[in-house]
Design a protein around this motif. Structure first.
Motif, mmCIF file in Angstrom:
data_model
loop_
_atom_site.group_PDB
_atom_site.id
_atom_site.type_symbol
_atom_site.label_atom_id
_atom_site.label_comp_id
_atom_site.label_asym_id
_atom_site.label_seq_id
_atom_site.Cartn_x
_atom_site.Cartn_y
_atom_site.Cartn_z
ATOM 1 N N ASN A 149 0.812 -1.219 0.000
ATOM 2 C CA ASN A 149 0.000 0.000 0.000
ATOM 3 C C ASN A 149 0.845 1.268 0.000
ATOM 4 O OD1 ASN A 149 -2.414 -1.518 0.124
ATOM 5 N ND2 ASN A 149 -2.148 -1.774 2.328
ATOM 6 N N ALA A 150 2.097 1.153 0.498
ATOM 7 C CA ALA A 150 2.986 2.318 0.577
ATOM 8 C C ALA A 150 4.414 1.842 0.748
ATOM 9 C CB ALA A 150 2.596 3.217 1.750
ATOM 10 N N SER A 151 5.362 2.673 0.297
ATOM 11 C CA SER A 151 6.767 2.351 0.554
ATOM 12 C C SER A 151 7.581 3.624 0.731
ATOM 13 C CB SER A 151 7.366 1.487 -0.568
ATOM 14 O OG SER A 151 7.382 2.153 -1.813
ATOM 15 N N LEU A 205 5.321 0.679 -9.617
ATOM 16 C CA LEU A 205 5.107 1.787 -8.667
ATOM 17 C C LEU A 205 3.659 2.247 -8.730
ATOM 18 C CD1 LEU A 205 8.446 3.647 -9.429
ATOM 19 C CD2 LEU A 205 7.939 2.144 -7.483
ATOM 20 N N ARG A 206 2.779 1.418 -8.173
ATOM 21 C CA ARG A 206 1.336 1.696 -8.224
ATOM 22 C C ARG A 206 0.774 2.045 -6.860
ATOM 23 N NH1 ARG A 206 1.990 -2.979 -11.598
ATOM 24 N NH2 ARG A 206 1.495 -4.278 -9.807
ATOM 25 N N HIS A 207 1.623 2.445 -5.944
ATOM 26 C CA HIS A 207 1.186 2.755 -4.578
ATOM 27 C C HIS A 207 1.794 4.082 -4.145
ATOM 28 C CE1 HIS A 207 4.982 0.406 -4.348
ATOM 29 N NE2 HIS A 207 5.303 1.316 -3.435
ATOM 30 N N ALA A 208 1.421 4.539 -2.958
ATOM 31 C CA ALA A 208 1.950 5.798 -2.422
ATOM 32 C C ALA A 208 3.403 5.622 -2.004
ATOM 33 C CB ALA A 208 1.112 6.242 -1.228
ATOM 34 N N GLY A 209 4.215 6.653 -2.272
ATOM 35 C CA GLY A 209 5.626 6.560 -1.925
ATOM 36 C C GLY A 209 6.158 7.813 -1.264
ATOM 37 N N GLN A 231 9.490 9.530 -12.126
ATOM 38 C CA GLN A 231 8.803 8.395 -12.754
ATOM 39 C C GLN A 231 7.637 7.863 -11.915
ATOM 40 O OE1 GLN A 231 9.457 7.346 -15.749
ATOM 41 N NE2 GLN A 231 11.462 8.235 -16.182
ATOM 42 N N TRP A 232 7.411 8.462 -10.759
ATOM 43 C CA TRP A 232 6.458 7.901 -9.777
ATOM 44 C C TRP A 232 5.490 9.003 -9.369
ATOM 45 C CZ3 TRP A 232 8.559 5.073 -4.792
ATOM 46 C CH2 TRP A 232 7.493 4.415 -4.148
ATOM 47 N N ALA A 260 4.239 8.408 9.396
ATOM 48 C CA ALA A 260 3.082 9.207 8.985
ATOM 49 C C ALA A 260 2.556 8.752 7.634
ATOM 50 C CB ALA A 260 3.466 10.688 8.940
ATOM 51 N N LEU A 261 3.449 8.480 6.696
ATOM 52 C CA LEU A 261 2.991 7.987 5.389
ATOM 53 C C LEU A 261 2.269 6.655 5.535
ATOM 54 C CD1 LEU A 261 3.037 8.092 2.178
ATOM 55 C CD2 LEU A 261 4.913 6.459 2.414
#
Length: 272
Positions: A149-151, A205-209, A231-232, A260-261
């Motif tokens: 979901n995030a990285s 890269l289809r999630h929040a970063g 690119q993201w 927090a992310l």
């Protein structure tokens, strides 16, 4: 380890470059790190290149912490308690040929495959916090089926080609030796170098970063993170002054922003 190429006599510089790319230093955990690890649930993941050591803390959506080259999972120990307080479970791992994991050889691809294999065995992964080599390994894993979901990416190389150029320059390789070096690396990782460049990986890269990097980092150029952010579309890049390549792992601001992310995305998932 000797690198031979049809037109190049083996040289100590070429051998040194190949060794630096493939044989990490195995770092022992400090007594403080051992005391942290002793509070986690230790496990080993059977893996084709040798068992992967990992430690899990707490209950909740799982966050994987992925270390860099010549490092080990416990070097990200400062993230454990804050993530537990935020309601996550946390898993540290030692990548192949690092820490307490088996094996003698590694690379970003070796690390990415091991990460993907462990993640599949552990079940759903909410997020990843990755440093340096661990970031490159995560990008490979995301492009090859690991869904999160995030990285968070700390001082990570985003494409292999420019890192090989830097390594070749650092070892003083001639143009012919540079060609031989790339050929050797491709044999070692089992794929063309271009498949570890961002153009080939960005579809994962289809999630929040969140990307954090010191512009003065002397190990991985800041340009790598700038390229990654370009690119993201769903990633934010934060410049961090004065943290270099490794102090970023214990900086309270970095840890707070990472939590927090991961927490914010978790809340969005819960209300979606």
């Amino acid at each position: 380890m000797t690198a031979h190429h049809a037109n190049v006599a083996p040289s100590s510089a070429l051998d040194s470059a190949c060794r630096a790319f493939s044989v990490p230093q195995r770092i022992q955990a400090s007594s403080l790190e051992r005391s942290v690890l002793s509070q986690g649930q230790h496990g080993t993941h059977p893996y084709v290149d040798g068992d992967i050591a990992h430690w899990t803390f707490g209950l909740g959506p799982r966050v994987l912490l992925v270390h860099g080259w010549d490092s080990r999972g416990s070097h990200l120990a400062a993230f454990v308690e804050p993530l537990l307080r935020a309601g996550f479970s946390v898993t540290l791992l030692d990548l192949p040929a690092h820490g307490d994991s088996a094996g003698h050889l590694s690379s970003p691809v070796h690390a990415g495959r091991a990460l993907a294999s462990l993640a599949q065995a552990l079940g759903p992964i909410h997020g990843v916090v990755a440093h340096s080599l661990g970031s490159a390994a995560s990008l490979w894993a995301f492009a090859h089926g690991l869904e999160v979901n995030a990285s968070v990416h700390l001082c990570g190389p985003s494409s292999l080609s420019p890192m090989l150029q830097l390594q070749a320059l650092g070892h003083g390789l001639s143009p012919d030796e540079q060609t031989a070096f790339v050929t050797w690396v491709e044999n070692h990782i089992g794929i063309p170098v271009a498949e570890m460049d961002l153009v080939a990986l960005k579809h994962g890269l289809r999630h929040a970063g969140l990307i954090m990097h010191d512009p003065a980092d002397r190990v991985v150029p800041f340009a790598a993170s700038a390229d990654l952010q370009r690119q993201w579309s769903d990633a934010k890049l934060i410049e961090l002054e004065g943290l270099g390549h490794r102090r970023i792992l214990t900086d309270p601001q970095v840890i707070t922003r990472s939590c927090a992310l991961l927490s914010g995305v978790r809340r969005q998932e819960a209300t979606a």
